[in-house]
Scaffold this motif. Structure first.
Motif, short mmCIF file in Angstrom:
data_model
loop_
_atom_site.label_atom_id
_atom_site.label_comp_id
_atom_site.label_asym_id
_atom_site.label_seq_id
_atom_site.Cartn_x
_atom_site.Cartn_y
_atom_site.Cartn_z
N PHE A 20 -14.31 -12.78 62.45
CA PHE A 20 -13.21 -11.89 62.78
C PHE A 20 -13.62 -11.02 63.97
O PHE A 20 -14.72 -10.46 63.98
CB PHE A 20 -12.84 -11.00 61.59
CG PHE A 20 -12.47 -11.79 60.35
CD1 PHE A 20 -11.18 -12.27 60.19
CD2 PHE A 20 -13.43 -12.08 59.39
CE1 PHE A 20 -10.85 -13.02 59.06
CE2 PHE A 20 -13.11 -12.81 58.26
CZ PHE A 20 -11.81 -13.29 58.10
N VAL A 22 -12.47 -7.84 66.20
CA VAL A 22 -11.58 -6.68 66.14
C VAL A 22 -11.75 -5.85 67.41
O VAL A 22 -12.84 -5.36 67.70
CB VAL A 22 -11.89 -5.81 64.91
CG1 VAL A 22 -10.93 -4.63 64.83
CG2 VAL A 22 -11.83 -6.64 63.63
N LEU A 332 -10.07 -3.66 56.79
CA LEU A 332 -10.14 -5.01 56.23
C LEU A 332 -10.59 -5.09 54.78
O LEU A 332 -10.50 -6.17 54.18
CB LEU A 332 -11.08 -5.87 57.08
CG LEU A 332 -10.72 -6.03 58.57
CD1 LEU A 332 -11.66 -7.04 59.23
CD2 LEU A 332 -9.27 -6.44 58.75
N LEU A 357 -11.83 -8.57 50.49
CA LEU A 357 -11.22 -8.75 51.79
C LEU A 357 -9.70 -8.69 51.68
O LEU A 357 -9.10 -9.34 50.84
CB LEU A 357 -11.64 -10.10 52.39
CG LEU A 357 -11.09 -10.43 53.79
CD1 LEU A 357 -11.70 -9.49 54.83
CD2 LEU A 357 -11.37 -11.89 54.13
N LYS A 358 -9.08 -7.91 52.56
CA LYS A 358 -7.62 -7.91 52.68
C LYS A 358 -7.24 -9.10 53.56
O LYS A 358 -7.19 -9.00 54.78
CB LYS A 358 -7.13 -6.61 53.32
CG LYS A 358 -7.45 -5.34 52.56
CD LYS A 358 -6.94 -4.14 53.36
CE LYS A 358 -7.30 -2.83 52.70
NZ LYS A 358 -6.86 -1.67 53.53
N ARG A 359 -7.01 -10.22 52.95
CA ARG A 359 -6.88 -11.47 53.71
C ARG A 359 -5.69 -11.43 54.67
O ARG A 359 -5.79 -11.92 55.79
CB ARG A 359 -6.76 -12.64 52.75
CG ARG A 359 -8.04 -12.85 51.95
CD ARG A 359 -8.07 -14.14 51.16
NE ARG A 359 -9.30 -14.19 50.37
CZ ARG A 359 -10.47 -14.60 50.83
NH1 ARG A 359 -10.55 -15.01 52.09
NH2 ARG A 359 -11.54 -14.61 50.08
N ASP A 361 -4.39 -8.86 56.16
CA ASP A 361 -4.70 -7.97 57.26
C ASP A 361 -5.77 -8.58 58.18
O ASP A 361 -5.76 -8.37 59.39
CB ASP A 361 -5.18 -6.62 56.75
CG ASP A 361 -4.09 -5.86 56.04
OD1 ASP A 361 -2.90 -6.07 56.35
OD2 ASP A 361 -4.41 -5.05 55.15
N ALA A 362 -6.72 -9.30 57.57
CA ALA A 362 -7.82 -9.88 58.34
C ALA A 362 -7.38 -11.08 59.19
O ALA A 362 -7.97 -11.36 60.23
CB ALA A 362 -8.95 -10.29 57.41
N TYR A 365 -7.14 -11.17 62.97
CA TYR A 365 -8.36 -11.04 63.77
C TYR A 365 -9.25 -12.27 63.67
O TYR A 365 -10.35 -12.30 64.24
CB TYR A 365 -9.14 -9.81 63.33
CG TYR A 365 -8.35 -8.53 63.42
CD1 TYR A 365 -8.00 -8.00 64.67
CD2 TYR A 365 -7.91 -7.86 62.28
CE1 TYR A 365 -7.26 -6.83 64.77
CE2 TYR A 365 -7.17 -6.69 62.37
CZ TYR A 365 -6.85 -6.17 63.61
OH TYR A 365 -6.12 -5.02 63.71
#
Length: 367
Positions: A20, A22, A332, A357-359, A361-362, A365
């Motif tokens: 990821f 960012v 995340l 993990l906030k999948r 949201d991730a 990125y």
């Protein structure tokens, strides 16, 4: 009891890595580098009905190392045998190279395995590690060389206003401007907060000594990596000649126990980065060395992980509340911890690291 043990001591089924990238919220620089984005390499390790996560910050190539060199070496091993898995991974990198990207890859897997082990056992990671502290003190870290004086003052004063009694800024890119920046920082945070500086190895020893005296006049008590961490003799010289009350710190680029051993006697406070030094297993090895030599140990960046592991360190100093990593982990990770009164308190109501993990949201990125 047998059924419970069979569920817990299950073979490691899968290890996978994701990348990821960012963007930063502003252009950033320190004494030797500048950047506009931060790369997080996430590792997921699955066994039974649980999945552990770990991560490192650095080159995306670490994900390739995990998938091509490490996963096949440990899949099928007991998910509880974290130490055995790390030894197998380090052996696998004998020819490819362990320090640097290799160590970062191993670290991310090791962290994921510890998270997985704690989840399988149904306990918070801080409990599994045998915590001897309830909380981990933090220090605010940022103050990039690229910031205007107004940005610098606002960020550092904001941490102090939030109850964090110690803050760190970057120096070394423009030495002639740094003394004025240090003055701005001190006036912003007041007389009671501790002020740290970090040169990221920008100086030679003689130059570092000259600026150390000037920083000390504004109450700077911590000079991090005044010279390269590889210049152990330079660090030792600075430690012996630094102004009274100013500590010399280094260790964030130590990858092996030998790297940490070389710094003993050259620093006042040893730093270790769990995402580079071999994960939680390597961090605890560094902690044993620090304890044996009566040195405090500080966790470098990655506050979500260090909040747990530093609580298990006898001579724990603090955890770096680094702006970039705080921002990314807050974005995340579900369950991200916020400090209270300058302290991080690991969540003992959730197993493992206590984060997921906030999948959704991730995904934006993903590289």
């Amino acid at each position: 009891m047998t059924a419970v043990l069979e569920r817990i001591d299950t073979p490691l089924a899968e290890v996978r890595a994701s990348v990821f990238v960012v963007p930063t919220d502003a252009h950033e620089s320190d004494g030797t580098l500048e950047w506009d984005q931060t790369t997080l390499v996430l590792v997921e390790a699955a066994a039974g009905d649980e999945t552990g996560i770990g991560w490192t910050y650095g080159a995306a190539a670490a994900a390739k190392v995990v998938e091509d060199e490490l996963a096949s070496m440990i899949v099928g091993m007991s998910a509880l045998d974290v130490r055995g898995a790390q030894l197998a991974m380090r052996r696998a990198l004998r020819n490819a190279g362990y320090p640097g990207i290799g160590a970062s890859a191993v670290s991310a897997v090791d962290i994921a395995l510890w998270d997985l082990k704690a989840k399988l056992l149904g306990v918070p990671l801080v409990t599994l590690l045998g915590a001897i502290h309830e909380t981990a003190p933090v220090y605010g870290s940022g103050g990039f060389c690229s910031y205007t004086d107004e940005q610098l003052a606002r960020q550092l004063a904001g941490w102090v206003d939030d109850g964090i009694p110690r803050v760190k800024m970057k120096v070394g890119r423009e030495p002639d401007r740094d003394l004025d920046r240090v003055r701005v920082a001190r006036l912003a945070i007041g007389d009671d907060a501790e002020l740290y500086v970090d040169a990221n190895g920008a100086f030679v020893p003689e130059g570092a000594l000259r600026v150390a005296d000037a920083y000390a006049a504004w109450g700077v008590t911590w000079f991090e990596e005044p010279v390269s961490s590889n210049d152990v003799d330079g660090l030792r010289l600075l430690r012996s000649k630094a102004p009274p009350g100013m500590e010399i710190a280094a260790g964030e680029y130590a990858y092996t126990p030998d790297d940490f051993r070389a710094l003993l006697g050259a620093v006042d406070c040893l730093q270790a980065d769990v995402t580079r030094c071999g994960g939680i297993t390597g961090f605890l090895q560094a902690a044993s060395l620090a304890d044996a030599f009566e040195l405090d140990l500080s966790g470098h960046t990655s506050p979500t992980i260090h909040a747990h592991v530093i609580c298990a360190v006898a001579k724990a100093r603090h955890v770096e509340w680094f702006h970039d990593h705080v921002r990314i982990e807050r974005m995340l990770l579900d369950g991200f911890l916020e400090p209270e009164g300058g302290q991080l308190r690991p969540d003992r109501s959730r197993p493992g690291l206590g984060v997921e993990l906030k999948r959704a949201d991730a995904r934006r990125y993903a590289a």
